[in-house]
Design an enzyme around this catalytic site. Structure first.
Site, PDB file in Angstrom:
ATOM      1  N   HIS A  54      31.952  70.447  51.739  1.00 23.31           N
ATOM      2  CA  HIS A  54      32.051  70.680  50.491  1.00 23.31           C
ATOM      3  C   HIS A  54      32.309  72.241  50.270  1.00 23.31           C
ATOM      4  O   HIS A  54      32.668  72.928  49.306  1.00 23.31           O
ATOM      5  CB  HIS A  54      30.700  70.304  49.646  1.00 23.31           C
ATOM      6  CG  HIS A  54      30.805  69.011  49.062  1.00 23.31           C
ATOM      7  ND1 HIS A  54      30.856  67.710  50.160  1.00 23.31           N
ATOM      8  CD2 HIS A  54      30.998  68.406  47.813  1.00 23.31           C
ATOM      9  CE1 HIS A  54      31.029  66.597  49.356  1.00 23.31           C
ATOM     10  NE2 HIS A  54      31.077  66.944  48.117  1.00 23.31           N
TER      11      HIS A  54
HETATM   12  N1  LIG Z   1      30.464  55.385  46.074  1.00 25.94           N
HETATM   13  C1  LIG Z   1      30.788  55.689  44.851  1.00 25.94           C
HETATM   14  N2  LIG Z   1      31.223  54.631  44.137  1.00 25.94           N
HETATM   15  C2  LIG Z   1      31.471  54.741  42.782  1.00 25.94           C
HETATM   16  N3  LIG Z   1      31.118  55.755  41.913  1.00 25.94           N
HETATM   17  C3  LIG Z   1      30.571  56.731  42.725  1.00 25.94           C
HETATM   18  C4  LIG Z   1      30.383  56.757  44.054  1.00 25.94           C
HETATM   19  N4  LIG Z   1      29.842  58.037  44.468  1.00 25.94           N
HETATM   20  C5  LIG Z   1      29.744  58.739  43.194  1.00 25.94           C
HETATM   21  N5  LIG Z   1      30.004  58.220  42.221  1.00 25.94           N
HETATM   22  C6  LIG Z   1      30.270  58.367  40.643  1.00 25.94           C
HETATM   23  O1  LIG Z   1      30.588  59.646  40.593  1.00 25.94           O
HETATM   24  C7  LIG Z   1      29.817  60.519  39.729  1.00 25.94           C
HETATM   25  C8  LIG Z   1      29.676  61.819  40.313  1.00 25.94           C
HETATM   26  O2  LIG Z   1      30.924  62.568  40.080  1.00 25.94           O
HETATM   27  P1  LIG Z   1      30.920  64.041  40.217  1.00 25.94           P
HETATM   28  O3  LIG Z   1      29.651  64.948  39.993  1.00 25.94           O
HETATM   29  O4  LIG Z   1      32.195  64.438  40.085  1.00 25.94           O
HETATM   30  O5  LIG Z   1      30.686  64.008  42.100  1.00 25.94           O
HETATM   31  P2  LIG Z   1      29.809  64.634  43.199  1.00 25.94           P
HETATM   32  O6  LIG Z   1      28.711  63.981  43.345  1.00 25.94           O
HETATM   33  O7  LIG Z   1      30.725  64.868  44.397  1.00 25.94           O
HETATM   34  O8  LIG Z   1      29.375  66.247  42.658  1.00 25.94           O
HETATM   35  C9  LIG Z   1      28.506  59.623  39.658  1.00 25.94           C
HETATM   36  O9  LIG Z   1      27.869  59.802  38.487  1.00 25.94           O
HETATM   37  C10 LIG Z   1      28.997  58.161  39.967  1.00 25.94           C
HETATM   38  O10 LIG Z   1      29.232  57.461  38.736  1.00 25.94           O
HETATM   39 MG   LIG Z   2      29.940  67.928  43.202  1.00 25.18          MG
END
Ligand SMILES: Nc1ncnc2c1ncn2[C@@H]1O[C@H](COP(=O)(O)OP(=O)(O)O)[C@@H](O)[C@H]1O
Ligand SMILES: [Mg+2]
Ligand SMILES: Nc1ncnc2c1ncn2[C@@H]1O[C@H](COP(=O)(O)OP(=O)(O)O)[C@@H](O)[C@H]1O
Ligand SMILES: [Mg+2]
Ligand SMILES: [Mg+2]
Ligand SMILES: [Mg+2]
Lengths: 211, 129, 129, 211
Positions: B9
């Site tokens: 990341h």
């Molecule tokens: N493996 C997964 N399958 C489905 N949805 C997921 C998964 N991992 C995360 N999410 C969704 O992604 C959202 C987070 O998105 P975002 O904040 O853009 O990503 P990050 O966690 O990389 O910062 C979570 O609230 C959830 O709804």
């Molecule tokens: Mg993130």
């Protein structure tokens, strides 16, 4: 501007409007970037679509949206929504108008894409907890012979309930899973953005007085 | 030699891991693919796709990831590859720093992808203390 | 809250891990102690010692390390600490990126050092794929 | 300049002379920096000692050397040699001349320090494979009533044999252990730098015609 492009821009604007809100939700159980990620993604999408020829079919437009989200969102939501929309584009290829059955097929393809990509299923506190009940409600509407707009309304209500439901469960996928039990009580940002998009689509069609 | 792509990341993390690993395996093709396109914390499937193409010299590519969401981007990148190359790329469920270093050392011996993958995964059991 | 010191051979790696972890745990005192005094690849016991002092706010400090030789520097740093603080510092035999992130999240809840340590060590068993 | 400071500078110069050699050895089974690390460390030591008052005892000088190595070497050798020399400083505290018995006690303390710090023992392809047989040979010399210079000569020969021995064994500590069986056939850089330092000390005393 074609109606499907206008619809996507409306969705994008709803996400951008909710940028802070989604980010605050993600601060509680994640890394405080979901709104930032999604708004960045849809700003890129709106910019991209504004340069697109008028004559593109829904499939082409969705592919463009997907690739743009994948390249600009940055968080998990990028590949997840990106894959979903890429898959949804397939049944929409060559189409300029969508009927309820096509929308249903697109929605199913999208959910399958998210599940494959994220290896998640319903009840893990993700966007699936909004998208899957929404599709079910949408399908019930179709089965009952409802208009697309009414089906979308059912879907939107179900998605909102799904968002509420995420408050009651433990996250077992994604970043929020690091919190374990402590994720209970918080609403999933991804489920929330899914609801916001469905609601925005509903509002768009309502404002058009169409379907 | 198997190539290695480092998906973190943080671009600093990806670049720094490359620096450390390359010290021990200077001939291995290691490509850092950290951060988003605009340099923020996150991952970028297209950056990863490009890195895979750069890392591959015909013997396949091992992708190292920091968190689950990096896997999402990496798998999305795989979807954009030619079928033939895709068959020759795998994502390691291994600690990104420790796994990359031992995988790089292993790759430098000319080992095959499946063995480099195994070494990376094995990094979890290497004691530090 | 337990403080966290990140000891990597690369200052980029240490700084970048801090960036990623701090996103999920913004109130935790996380200090990066990467690289040598002159910015090269390596570790520096005195830099680590200073980082421990900065990271400590009275609830102890967890030290995350990338490789065995980082442990050598970290343990040397421990020797230079007051006995009292030393009792409240431990080095995690855990993957540095993955362990720091989950440890930071755990520390943000006000957990005790021994629990933060356990969480860091547990990072090895978290599947990514 | 006191004799013990001159001796350390002679050791440092030998390391600096062998910078490339040690680095090349480390390239084979490590990260190609042992010579760079050690030369950087001893350049700092020589600089530091040149600013030191004449009247410092061996213990004080060694503590200064140790702290300087710890702060400037950067690799595993920094904390290892640093700890060794810190420990060796203890029996030398307040002394301005060293007899064979004190040197033996210092050497033992040094080895104990390395073992504690590195959790290694002889036969793991480390500096211990030079330092430990060297101490044994040194101790035999003392037992047999030899002069310090002759004891040092025995130690140097034993250290050199130890270096040769490292070619035949697998590394199980430090970076070279990542190579497993492939580390066989290569000589350990740390054992080599230990030998170089012992040999330099011997040569220094020989050149002084002393002890
Ligand atoms: N493996 C997964 N399958 C489905 N949805 C997921 C998964 N991992 C995360 N999410 C969704 O992604 C959202 C987070 O998105 P975002 O904040 O853009 O990503 P990050 O966690 O990389 O910062 C979570 O609230 C959830 O709804
Ligand atoms: Mg993130
Ligand atoms: N745990 C240990 N115990 C004793 N000696 C060790 C240990 N680890 C490494 N060494 C010694 O250190 C030498 C490497 O030193 P150096 O190259 O400066 O460190 P690094 O591996 O951090 O680059 C090895 O050749 C070996 O003799
Ligand atoms: Mg997030
Ligand atoms: Mg080295
Ligand atoms: Mg080194």
């Amino acid at each position: 501007m074609s109606k499907h492009v206008a619809a996507i821009i409306a969705i994008g604007q709803a996400i951008i409007t909710n940028k802070e809100y989604l980010t605050e939700l993600d601060r509680e159980i994640g890394d405080a970037d979901h709104g930032i990620n999604m708004a960045k993604g849809f700003e890129a999408v709106i910019h991209k679509l504004s340069g697109l020829d008028e004559d593109k079919d829904v499939g082409f437009v969705l592919k463009t949206v997907a690739m743009t989200l994948i390249s600009s969102v940055g968080g998990a939501a990028g590949p997840l929504y990106g894959t979903a929309i890429l898959r949804a584009a397939v049944p929409a290829t060559g189409k300029f108008e969508l009927d309820a059955i096509t929308v249903q097929a697109m929605w199913e393809a999208a959910i399958t894409g998210i599940k494959e990509r994220g290896k998640a299923s319903r009840g893990e506190k993700t966007m699936l907890d909004a998208l899957e009940p929404a599709l079910e409600a949408f399908s019930v509407g179709i089965r009952d012979g409802k208009r697309l707009l009414d089906c979308l309304n059912l879907a939107s209500v179900a998605a909102q309930n799904g968002v509420e439901y995420t408050k009651t469960i433990v996250a077992t996928k994604g970043r929020a899973s690091y919190l374990g039990e402590r994720s209970i009580g918080h609403q999933d940002p991804g489920a929330t953005s899914s609801f916001i998009m469905i609601k925005a689509l509903l509002d768009f069609f309502r404002s058009q007085g169409s379907v | 030699m198997v190539g290695i792509v480092i998906v973190s990341h943080s671009s600093k993390v990806a670049d720094g891991i490359k620096d450390i690993a390359q010290q021990m395996a200077k001939d291995v093709n290691i490509i850092a693919a950290g951060g988003t396109a605009d340099g923020e914390i996150g991952t970028d499937a297209f950056k990863i796709q490009e890195a895979i193409l750069k890392a591959n010299t015909g013997n396949g590519v091992l992708i190292m990831v920091d968190l689950g969401s990096a896997v999402l981007s990496a798998e999305t990148a795989l979807e954009f590859l030619d079928e033939e190359l895709r068959q020759n790329v795998c994502i390691a469920d291994a600690p990104i720093v420790e796994g990359t270093i031992v995988a790089a050392v292993q790759a430098s011996t000319g080992a095959m992808l499946k063995d480099v993958l195994k070494t990376a995964i094995g990094a979890c059991t290497l004691r530090k203390i």
